[in-house]
Design a protein around this motif. Structure first.
Motif, mmCIF file in Angstrom:
data_model
loop_
_atom_site.group_PDB
_atom_site.id
_atom_site.type_symbol
_atom_site.label_atom_id
_atom_site.label_comp_id
_atom_site.label_asym_id
_atom_site.label_seq_id
_atom_site.Cartn_x
_atom_site.Cartn_y
_atom_site.Cartn_z
ATOM 1 N N GLU A 49 0.825 -1.209 0.000
ATOM 2 C CA GLU A 49 0.000 0.000 0.000
ATOM 3 C C GLU A 49 0.858 1.258 0.000
ATOM 4 O O GLU A 49 0.492 2.282 -0.586
ATOM 5 C CB GLU A 49 -0.966 0.003 1.193
ATOM 6 N N GLU A 50 2.021 1.215 0.639
ATOM 7 C CA GLU A 50 2.944 2.349 0.620
ATOM 8 C C GLU A 50 3.552 2.526 -0.762
ATOM 9 O O GLU A 50 3.756 3.646 -1.240
ATOM 10 C CB GLU A 50 4.058 2.142 1.642
ATOM 11 N N PHE B 166 1.154 4.266 -3.185
ATOM 12 C CA PHE B 166 1.042 5.691 -2.855
ATOM 13 C C PHE B 166 2.290 6.452 -3.261
ATOM 14 O O PHE B 166 2.210 7.535 -3.852
ATOM 15 C CB PHE B 166 0.791 5.855 -1.355
ATOM 16 N N GLU B 167 3.469 5.912 -2.955
ATOM 17 C CA GLU B 167 4.713 6.626 -3.286
ATOM 18 C C GLU B 167 4.884 6.770 -4.798
ATOM 19 O O GLU B 167 5.399 7.776 -5.277
ATOM 20 C CB GLU B 167 5.905 5.925 -2.650
ATOM 21 N N LEU C 281 2.526 9.585 -5.706
ATOM 22 C CA LEU C 281 3.009 10.849 -5.158
ATOM 23 C C LEU C 281 3.958 11.520 -6.146
ATOM 24 O O LEU C 281 3.994 12.744 -6.263
ATOM 25 C CB LEU C 281 3.724 10.586 -3.836
ATOM 26 N N ASN D 230 -2.011 18.456 -4.173
ATOM 27 C CA ASN D 230 -1.850 17.852 -2.851
ATOM 28 C C ASN D 230 -3.082 17.045 -2.456
ATOM 29 O O ASN D 230 -2.973 15.948 -1.902
ATOM 30 C CB ASN D 230 -1.565 18.920 -1.794
ATOM 31 N N GLN E 92 -3.135 13.806 -4.564
ATOM 32 C CA GLN E 92 -2.174 12.815 -4.075
ATOM 33 C C GLN E 92 -2.662 12.174 -2.770
ATOM 34 O O GLN E 92 -2.497 10.964 -2.556
ATOM 35 C CB GLN E 92 -0.806 13.470 -3.862
ATOM 36 N N ALA E 93 -3.293 12.979 -1.915
ATOM 37 C CA ALA E 93 -3.766 12.468 -0.625
ATOM 38 C C ALA E 93 -4.859 11.414 -0.786
ATOM 39 O O ALA E 93 -5.073 10.595 0.126
ATOM 40 C CB ALA E 93 -4.262 13.623 0.234
ATOM 41 N N LEU F 278 -3.434 7.934 -0.117
ATOM 42 C CA LEU F 278 -2.765 7.592 1.145
ATOM 43 C C LEU F 278 -3.260 6.243 1.659
ATOM 44 O O LEU F 278 -4.467 5.966 1.609
ATOM 45 C CB LEU F 278 -3.035 8.661 2.204
ATOM 46 N N SER G 78 -4.774 3.544 3.950
ATOM 47 C CA SER G 78 -5.777 3.709 5.007
ATOM 48 C C SER G 78 -5.213 3.406 6.379
ATOM 49 O O SER G 78 -5.666 3.933 7.377
ATOM 50 C CB SER G 78 -6.982 2.820 4.725
#
Length: 386
Positions: A312-313, A316-317, A320, A377, A380-381, A384, A386
């Motif tokens: 999940e990270e 997101f990265e 981003l 922003n 992108q959020a 994130l 959960s």
């Protein structure tokens, strides 16, 4: 899982400045009178030898000397670092080698010495061409220093030069911002980084905000007007804050934005690498220069243990970075760089599309809309974990 490894870059952090700017949240330190430049370079060379094991023979496509103010180091120090990089790593013959330069630290002739040392791209931290604005930002240089540094860089043979320019400065109105861009275009650098002043935590401006900052509406008016001027002058906007003439995109930064790998050397530097099985890892070096030097001197590992990115990270990265690019990204690129199926972000992706923040082209490219870029922003959020 085995997959093709992404391109690999090298970031080298040189941490000292003449004076810490009140808006800067980078790992930079005011240089003491007896700053141990030579000991620091020795530590960097030892760090490069350690990083060679992680590189495992992969080719370095770009090198970036950032700070701090790298131009505080002598050309002989920079040559020593670049020679050590070439000895320890497989550096591409056409490697892009960028060094950040503060116009207030340029001495006559030293840019030619940096060019001879192996630097082939210069990034000048101008920030503004208005002396009043520069004073409000706490910069140590004036407009005349910028012009002199640019002339010296051109005379030294640098064909690839970036100029950093900020907007939404204290007391700046639309007329002043347009005048700043006008002065920039008289120099006509091949590359421009045009970005908004933001009040970051742990900075002087964050704890003591300057008076007369433009409000959001004025900042947006400045941004759209001045970006349009840059595009009309022949610059291509290839990232939210990056503009380039043809052939002058910054390869190093593009590697970040497309979720490539990068080795980290120097105090506080952060690295990312993909292993042979496809797992993605993050690591960082000790932040304080003294601690960094001591660890390398003692031949200890100069970093925290690498930590793996969870799925999940990772998604997101990737977003981003990739959502900063007007060209967007494809499902194949997402899968190649993350090892994940696009299904893992399907729900927020569809919601962002429904809200008009992103679009999907007929050939499958996913990219932000004009609205998505304005509220980047927030977009992108949406992704994130959960």
């Amino acid at each position: 899982m085995n997959r093709e490894l992404p391109p690999l870059s090298l970031y080298v952090h040189l941490p000292w400045c003449v004076r810490k700017c009140p808006y800067c949240d980078f790992n930079s330190h005011t240089a003491p009178p007896d700053a141990p430049y030579a000991r620091y370079v020795t530590a960097v060379r030892a760090d490069l030898a350690q990083e060679a094991r992680r590189a495992a023979g992969r080719t370095i496509e770009s090198i970036y000397l950032g700070g701090g103010t790298p131009s505080l180091f002598g050309a002989s120090h920079v040559r020593s670092i670049l020679d050590a990089a070439k000895a320890a790593l497989c550096v591409a013959a056409d490697c892009e080698v960028t060094m950040e330069v503060n116009p207030g630290t340029v001495e006559r002739g030293n840019l030619k010495a940096f060019r001879d040392a192996g630097v082939n791209r210069i990034s000048l931290g101008a920030q503004s061409f208005d002396d009043r604005m520069l004073a409000a930002l706490g910069r140590i240089h004036g407009t005349a220093d910028i012009l002199e540094a640019y002339d010296q860089a051109s005379a030294a043979g640098f064909s690839s030069i970036n100029i950093d320019l900020m907007f939404a400065l204290p007391g700046q109105n639309l007329e002043a911002a347009v005048a700043d861009v006008g002065e920039l275009m008289r120099l006509a650098p091949p590359h421009v980084s045009y970005y908004q002043l933001t009040l970051e935590p742990n900075t002087g401006f964050y704890s003591r905000p300057p008076d007369n900052l433009p409000d959001d509406d004025l900042a947006w008016e400045i941004q759209t007007k001045c970006q349009a001027l840059l595009v009309a002058a022949g610059y291509e906007q290839y990232e939210v804050s990056a503009f380039a003439r043809p052939g002058h995109r910054c390869r190093h930064n593009l590697n970040y934005w497309t979720f490539g790998d990068y080795l980290a050397v120097g105090a506080g530097a952060h690295g990312k690498f993909t292993d042979a099985e496809g797992a993605i890892w993050r690591y960082r070096k000790p932040a304080h220069p003294r601690t960094y030097i001591e660890k390398l001197t003692d031949k200890n590992p100069a970093q925290t243990p690498p930590t793996p990115l969870a799925a999940e990270e990772t998604g997101f990265e990737y977003l981003l970075n990739a959502l900063r690019l007007p060209e967007g990204f494809s499902e194949a690129a997402f899968r190649a760089r993350t090892g994940l199926d696009l299904a893992v972000i399907a729900a927020p992706l569809e919601q962002a599309r429904s809200d008009g923040l992103i679009m999907r082209t007929a050939d499958g490219i996913i990219r932000p809309t004009a609205l998505g870029f304005r509220f980047l922003n927030e977009l992108q959020a949406r992704f994130l974990p959960s």
